[in-house]
Design a protein around this motif. Structure first.
Motif, PDB file in Angstrom:
ATOM      1  N   GLY A 177       1.394  27.642  18.688  1.00 18.35           N
ATOM      2  CA  GLY A 177       0.807  27.851  20.251  1.00 18.35           C
ATOM      3  C   GLY A 177       0.895  29.459  20.409  1.00 18.35           C
ATOM      4  N   CYS A 178       0.871  30.161  19.468  1.00 14.08           N
ATOM      5  CA  CYS A 178       0.770  31.677  19.681  1.00 14.08           C
ATOM      6  C   CYS A 178      -0.524  32.114  19.057  1.00 14.08           C
ATOM      7  CB  CYS A 178       1.904  32.271  18.854  1.00 14.08           C
ATOM      8  SG  CYS A 178       3.692  31.752  19.260  1.00 14.08           S
ATOM      9  N   THR A 179      -1.364  31.898  19.844  1.00 14.47           N
ATOM     10  CA  THR A 179      -3.061  32.032  19.315  1.00 14.47           C
ATOM     11  C   THR A 179      -3.429  33.637  19.415  1.00 14.47           C
ATOM     12  OG1 THR A 179      -3.800  31.821  21.499  1.00 14.47           O
ATOM     13  CG2 THR A 179      -3.877  29.910  20.003  1.00 14.47           C
ATOM     14  N   GLU A 180      -2.426  34.529  20.226  1.00 10.15           N
ATOM     15  CA  GLU A 180      -2.804  35.604  20.289  1.00 10.15           C
ATOM     16  C   GLU A 180      -2.277  36.422  19.080  1.00 10.15           C
ATOM     17  OE1 GLU A 180      -1.085  37.276  23.910  1.00 10.15           O
ATOM     18  OE2 GLU A 180      -2.664  36.253  25.492  1.00 10.15           O
ATOM     19  N   ASP A 181      -0.839  35.985  18.737  1.00 12.82           N
ATOM     20  CA  ASP A 181      -0.198  36.421  17.487  1.00 12.82           C
ATOM     21  C   ASP A 181      -1.198  36.208  16.219  1.00 12.82           C
ATOM     22  OD1 ASP A 181       1.852  37.483  18.908  1.00 12.82           O
ATOM     23  OD2 ASP A 181       3.124  35.476  18.722  1.00 12.82           O
ATOM     24  N   ALA A 182      -1.575  35.060  16.128  1.00 11.13           N
ATOM     25  CA  ALA A 182      -2.320  34.786  15.088  1.00 11.13           C
ATOM     26  C   ALA A 182      -3.690  35.370  15.071  1.00 11.13           C
ATOM     27  CB  ALA A 182      -2.820  33.206  15.248  1.00 11.13           C
ATOM     28  N   ARG A 183      -4.467  35.815  16.212  1.00 11.27           N
ATOM     29  CA  ARG A 183      -5.740  36.600  16.372  1.00 11.27           C
ATOM     30  C   ARG A 183      -5.015  38.006  15.693  1.00 11.27           C
ATOM     31  NH1 ARG A 183     -10.813  36.000  18.025  1.00 11.27           N
ATOM     32  NH2 ARG A 183     -12.117  37.528  17.142  1.00 11.27           N
ATOM     33  N   GLU A 184      -4.171  38.562  16.226  1.00 13.57           N
ATOM     34  CA  GLU A 184      -3.902  39.816  15.947  1.00 13.57           C
ATOM     35  C   GLU A 184      -3.625  39.929  14.110  1.00 13.57           C
ATOM     36  OE1 GLU A 184      -0.468  43.428  16.881  1.00 13.57           O
ATOM     37  OE2 GLU A 184      -0.291  41.233  17.635  1.00 13.57           O
ATOM     38  N   LEU A 185      -2.943  39.193  13.755  1.00  4.34           N
ATOM     39  CA  LEU A 185      -2.782  39.015  12.255  1.00  4.34           C
ATOM     40  C   LEU A 185      -4.315  38.930  11.715  1.00  4.34           C
ATOM     41  CD1 LEU A 185       0.140  36.676  11.280  1.00  4.34           C
ATOM     42  CD2 LEU A 185      -0.407  38.884  10.116  1.00  4.34           C
ATOM     43  N   PHE A 186      -5.175  37.953  12.285  1.00  5.97           N
ATOM     44  CA  PHE A 186      -6.436  37.909  11.600  1.00  5.97           C
ATOM     45  C   PHE A 186      -7.309  38.965  11.806  1.00  5.97           C
ATOM     46  CE2 PHE A 186     -10.966  36.724  12.304  1.00  5.97           C
ATOM     47  CZ  PHE A 186     -11.178  35.919  11.156  1.00  5.97           C
ATOM     48  N   ASP A 187      -7.141  39.788  12.801  1.00  3.41           N
ATOM     49  CA  ASP A 187      -8.035  40.991  12.961  1.00  3.41           C
ATOM     50  C   ASP A 187      -7.430  42.216  12.224  1.00  3.41           C
ATOM     51  OD1 ASP A 187      -9.567  39.555  14.686  1.00  3.41           O
ATOM     52  OD2 ASP A 187      -8.576  40.494  16.746  1.00  3.41           O
ATOM     53  N   ASN A 188      -6.219  42.040  11.898  1.00  2.46           N
ATOM     54  CA  ASN A 188      -5.713  43.039  10.817  1.00  2.46           C
ATOM     55  C   ASN A 188      -5.991  42.917   9.228  1.00  2.46           C
ATOM     56  OD1 ASN A 188      -4.940  44.939  13.044  1.00  2.46           O
ATOM     57  ND2 ASN A 188      -2.940  43.853  13.191  1.00  2.46           N
ATOM     58  N   MET A 189      -6.574  41.594   9.137  1.00  2.00           N
ATOM     59  CA  MET A 189      -6.637  41.618   7.526  1.00  2.00           C
ATOM     60  C   MET A 189      -7.607  42.194   6.870  1.00  2.00           C
ATOM     61  SD  MET A 189      -6.547  37.406   7.364  1.00  2.00           S
ATOM     62  CE  MET A 189      -6.319  37.244   5.895  1.00  2.00           C
ATOM     63  N   SER A 190      -6.973  42.854   5.897  1.00  2.00           N
ATOM     64  CA  SER A 190      -7.914  43.633   5.010  1.00  2.00           C
ATOM     65  C   SER A 190      -9.040  42.883   4.392  1.00  2.00           C
ATOM     66  CB  SER A 190      -7.331  44.687   4.159  1.00  2.00           C
ATOM     67  OG  SER A 190      -6.431  43.945   3.175  1.00  2.00           O
ATOM     68  N   GLU A 191      -8.672  41.717   3.902  1.00  4.07           N
ATOM     69  CA  GLU A 191      -9.786  40.842   3.362  1.00  4.07           C
ATOM     70  C   GLU A 191      -9.700  39.455   4.052  1.00  4.07           C
ATOM     71  OE1 GLU A 191     -10.635  39.113  -1.015  1.00  4.07           O
ATOM     72  OE2 GLU A 191      -8.858  40.604  -0.758  1.00  4.07           O
ATOM     73  N   ARG A 192     -10.824  39.177   4.218  1.00  7.63           N
ATOM     74  CA  ARG A 192     -10.831  37.523   4.744  1.00  7.63           C
ATOM     75  C   ARG A 192     -11.778  36.795   3.755  1.00  7.63           C
ATOM     76  NH1 ARG A 192     -12.771  40.153   9.758  1.00  7.63           N
ATOM     77  NH2 ARG A 192     -10.929  41.085  11.029  1.00  7.63           N
ATOM     78  N   ASN A 193     -11.582  35.568   3.963  1.00  6.25           N
ATOM     79  CA  ASN A 193     -12.277  34.402   3.068  1.00  6.25           C
ATOM     80  C   ASN A 193     -12.415  33.359   4.001  1.00  6.25           C
ATOM     81  OD1 ASN A 193      -9.904  33.023   3.122  1.00  6.25           O
ATOM     82  ND2 ASN A 193      -9.512  33.482   0.834  1.00  6.25           N
TER      83      ASN A 193
END
Length: 795
Positions: free
Chosen positions: A603-619
């Motif tokens: 339920g912590c979508t904000e924490d999840a999005r923060e992690l997602f935005d800070n990823m140096s590489e996304r697949n």
């Protein structure tokens, strides 16, 4: 050894007798060498103490064996001496005339030294005989060899750094193959001076150096044993002492330690050994350089491996094999192939060993085109008949998805051993053809071949993927019979097989009985709990693992985060997040994507999005995890917006991404958007819909109350609907109270799953809601006649 001779003690019709004495003798190895011309005792001069001579001084006839040859230039005088410690019953010297005189110092009459008159002789060398009773290399010949040695040492092989025991000669003549023990205590005194002037290495003589040389080999053997036991720091310390004491360690001491570093992936210790090699001026030795290249590659330091290779003054086929294997094992297949071509340009022909790592790299990278080119080269060089090369080719084709080519190669092999069979079984097992793998194993047994532990590991994995519990149990019985259960890899795979088949209790019992657990064992059991439940046991077992002193890897963190996500255990998930940061795994895209998924499912979508935005590489996994997180929390608009951003940034969605987006639309009633996504998936992005996608569309239409459209959609599906699709339609009919569509969907589900209780319950609820008591009683009778048990909580 300085040799001297006597004048003749006696002379008569039968000849004379003379003595050769070594004044610098070692009492442990004898002191007198007797030279004589006649075997007639009557030729001895008269002496008042002649009667005191013991019987041992009588001449005996004996053929000399295993002794060193000495010679004298004086009137055919010749003798041999056994250079062994004095022992009872052994002759102290033999003669070239096959006659033996027993000499023992304690039996010598006191008048013997007084009668000896020494005259200085030129020193001479010695050699071992090459056959029983044969004497080689008289004084003149040896003097020529010594002169040749000092005038042109290039005619001699220097074996001092490569010989394995002190018994092997230090120098060996390239033409005559004569051996010289340069550091031996038997050398003439003048050898030391000549060797010192030529700076050819060891120059000391006497037992002191001999014991030191022997000691270096003893230390090397001890060092080798330490390496085998994995005690690398102790072995390294011993090697350092040997170098510091100027006792040159043999080459195999460095090689053993480097191989030990390779096995343990001990890069730091390997670098220290490299430094000692440079200190000992052995870095140009080709054997050590090749071993260094292999050590660095096994320890994951490709840069150092290439540097050692580049600095080598010359390369042989083993050098090229080492560096090519290093690149191939690191996944740098293109560079490995380039080096392979460079090697061929130098004129060196590759051996069959070189093709094995290249083929393995092709298999790992699924590079079929390059694998076929290597196959052609193998055929040209005639290596295809080799069992190892053939097995590797089979494995390469199978892992590249060409099971037909692999099968053809396999059955055309002239000789198939257990490695060949295992390669083919691996090809089936690793490409999802578990049934074929198990069938091939039965054929293997019929041909009388015994499986090894690798074969069993592959078969157990096939059973795990198929959830084939019965076959897995049969394999377990065979493993016990063949004594492989104690193998930690086999035992861990058994744990994994039982866990994936849903038998977590059996898996835990096996796990508890493993005598020596490693990270693989712990991971297998934790994975079983994380994937099949109960998930809280996975977290509890992880705590036990840490107490046992084992460090988790990235794979284990992924499993534990999934367990936290299924339990919505946010607290434990945050603790794992802290450990991931401490161990430096946060930069790993798979670990971070799983963290995003865990936070979103908690339920912590904000924490999840923060992690997602800070990823140096996304697949695609990262994007899908965040989109699914929005969908599961009812944030359809955010999911659709992120889906559009994913397209803009050039990441192609996969099947799972579309399922997440369609699910988000379904839960939010966004029929038009969902229909658009489904149509674009088929027409614009070339993704073929699966039953899961069709079920999502039925759910989308059903939740929106469009039951007629939903039923029409199911009937027009290009693939046969399964019970999931029909159950989705039945659930929608129950929610909206549509009796007719519900009944038709019920009939389809019961036809596919006659013993399934859920459809009876849903249809009963539809009838009850519609007030149709007759139909309700009828469906209950049908359920009873079909032998379907009621679900818990149903009346």
């Amino acid at each position: 050894m300085t040799a001297t001779t006597t004048t003749l003690i006696g002379r008569g019709g039968g000849g004379g007798v003379g003595l050769c004495f070594n004044p610098n003798h070692d009492p442990r190895h004898g002191s007198l060498f007797f030279l004589f011309l006649s075997a007639d005792p009557s030729s001895l001069p008269p002496h008042p103490h002649r009667s005191l001579l013991p019987p041992r001084l009588l001449l005996l006839i004996r053929r000399p064996t295993n002794e060193y040859a000495l010679s004298s230039s004086s009137a055919s005088l010749a003798c041999t001496t056994a250079l062994l410690p004095p022992s009872r019953g052994r002759p102290r010297m033999d003669v070239t005339r096959k006659e033996t005189l027993w000499i023992n110092n304690r039996f010598n009459p006191h008048w013997v030294p007084a009668r000896l008159q020494f005259q200085q002789r030129k020193p001479f060398a010695f050699s071992t005989p090459r056959g029983s009773g044969r004497l080689f290399r008289m004084e003149q010949l040896w003097e020529e060899l010594w002169e040749e040695f000092f005038s042109d040492p290039s005619q001699w092989w220097d074996n001092r750094l490569t010989k394995k025991t002190p018994k092997h000669p230090d120098f060996k003549h390239k033409r005559t193959l004569e051996g010289l023990w340069v550091d031996g205590w038997r050398n003439p005194s003048w050898v030391k001076e000549r060797m010192s002037s030529m700076t050819l290495g060891h120059t000391q003589s006497g037992d002191g150096l001999r014991s030191r040389v022997s000691g270096s080999f003893c230390n090397a053997d001890r060092l080798s044993k330490l390496c085998e036991e994995g005690r690398l720091k102790e072995a390294l310390h011993m090697l350092e002492l040997m170098v510091q004491q100027t006792t040159k360690p043999p080459i195999h001491a460095y090689v053993c330690l480097l191989k030990g570093c390779s096995r343990r992936k001990a890069l730091a210790e390997g670098k220290q050994v490299h430094a000692l090699i440079v200190q000992s001026v052995l870095d140009s030795n080709i054997l050590l350089a090749n071993t260094l290249v292999r050590m660095y590659s096994k320890c994951g330091s490709l840069l150092h491996a290439h540097k050692v290779f580049s600095n080598m003054p010359q390369h042989d086929v083993y050098s090229w094999t080492a560096i090519i294997s290093a690149y191939a094992d690191s996944g740098e297949l293109e560079e490995a192939i380039n080096l392979f071509h460079q090697m061929q340009e130098t004129g060196l022909a590759p051996d069959k060993v070189l093709f094995v790592p290249l083929l393995k790299a092709c298999a790992r990278l699924a590079d079929l085109e390059q694998g076929r080119q290597l196959h052609s080269d193998i055929i040209k060089r005639g290596f295809q008949s080799d069992a190892i090369v053939g097995s590797t080719l089979v494995n390469m084709y199978a892992k590249c998805g060409c099971t037909e080519d692999a099968r053809e190669l396999f059955y055309n092999m002239s000789e198939r051993d257990v490695v060949s069979w295992t390669a083919m079984i691996a090809g089936y097992a690793q490409t999802g053809l578990g049934k074929e793998a198990l069938a091939l194993y039965e054929q293997m047994k019929q041909e009388g071949l015994q499986p090894n532990h690798v074969t069993f590991v592959l078969l157990l994995k096939a059973c795990a993927n198929l959830a084939a519990l019965e076959q897995g149990k049969q394999l377990h019985s065979e493993i016990i019979k063949r004594g492989f259960q104690s193998d930690v890899v086999v035992a861990s795979t058994l744990v994994d097989m039982y866990a994936k088949c849903g038998c977590t209790e059996d898996a835990r019992e096996l796990f508890n009985n493993i005598s020596e657990r490693d990270v693989v064992s712990w991971t297998a059991m934790i994975a079983g709990y994380a994937q099949n439940g109960p998930a809280h046991e996975a977290l509890a077992l992880y705590e036990q693992m840490k107490q046992a002193g084992f460090a988790p890897d990235k794979v284990l963190f992924v499993l534990l985060l999934k367990a936290c996500a299924s339990l919505a255990a946010l607290k434990q998930g945050k603790q794992l997040h802290s450990e991931i940061i401490k161990r430096g795994f946060q930069s790993d895209v798979v670990v971070t994507s799983t963290l995003v998924d865990m936070y979103a499912k908690c339920g912590c979508t904000e924490d999840a999005r923060e992690l997602f935005d800070n990823m140096s590489e996304r697949n695609v996994v990262s994007w899908t995890a965040m989109i699914a997180g929005y969908a599961q929390n009812g944030l359809a608009q955010e999911a659709l917006a992120l889906f559009e951003q994913m397209h803009r940034e050039g990441t192609k969605p996969n099947e799972v991404t579309y399922i997440s987006v369609l699910s988000a639309c379904a839960h939010s009633g966004l029929v038009d958007q969902g229909q658009y996504v489904f149509d674009s998936m088929c027409k614009n992005h070339g993704v073929t819909p699966t039953r899961e996608h069709y079920a999502c569309m039925v759910d989308l239409l059903g939740r929106a109350g469009c039951l007629d459209d939903a039923e029409l959609f199911v009937n027009k599906m290009p693939i046969q609907p399964d019970n999931v699709v029909w159950m989705t339609l039945l659930g929608a009919a129950r929610n909206h109270g549509h009796v007719e569509i519900g009944r038709r969907a019920f009939d389809r589900v019961v036809k596919l799953e006659p013993k399934y209780a859920a459809p009876y319950v849903l249809l009963s609820n539809i009838y009850a809601g519609a007030g149709r008591k007759d139909e309700l009683a009828k469906i209950r009778n049908e359920m009873k006649e079909a032998g379907v048990k009621k679900m818990p909580g149903c009346s």
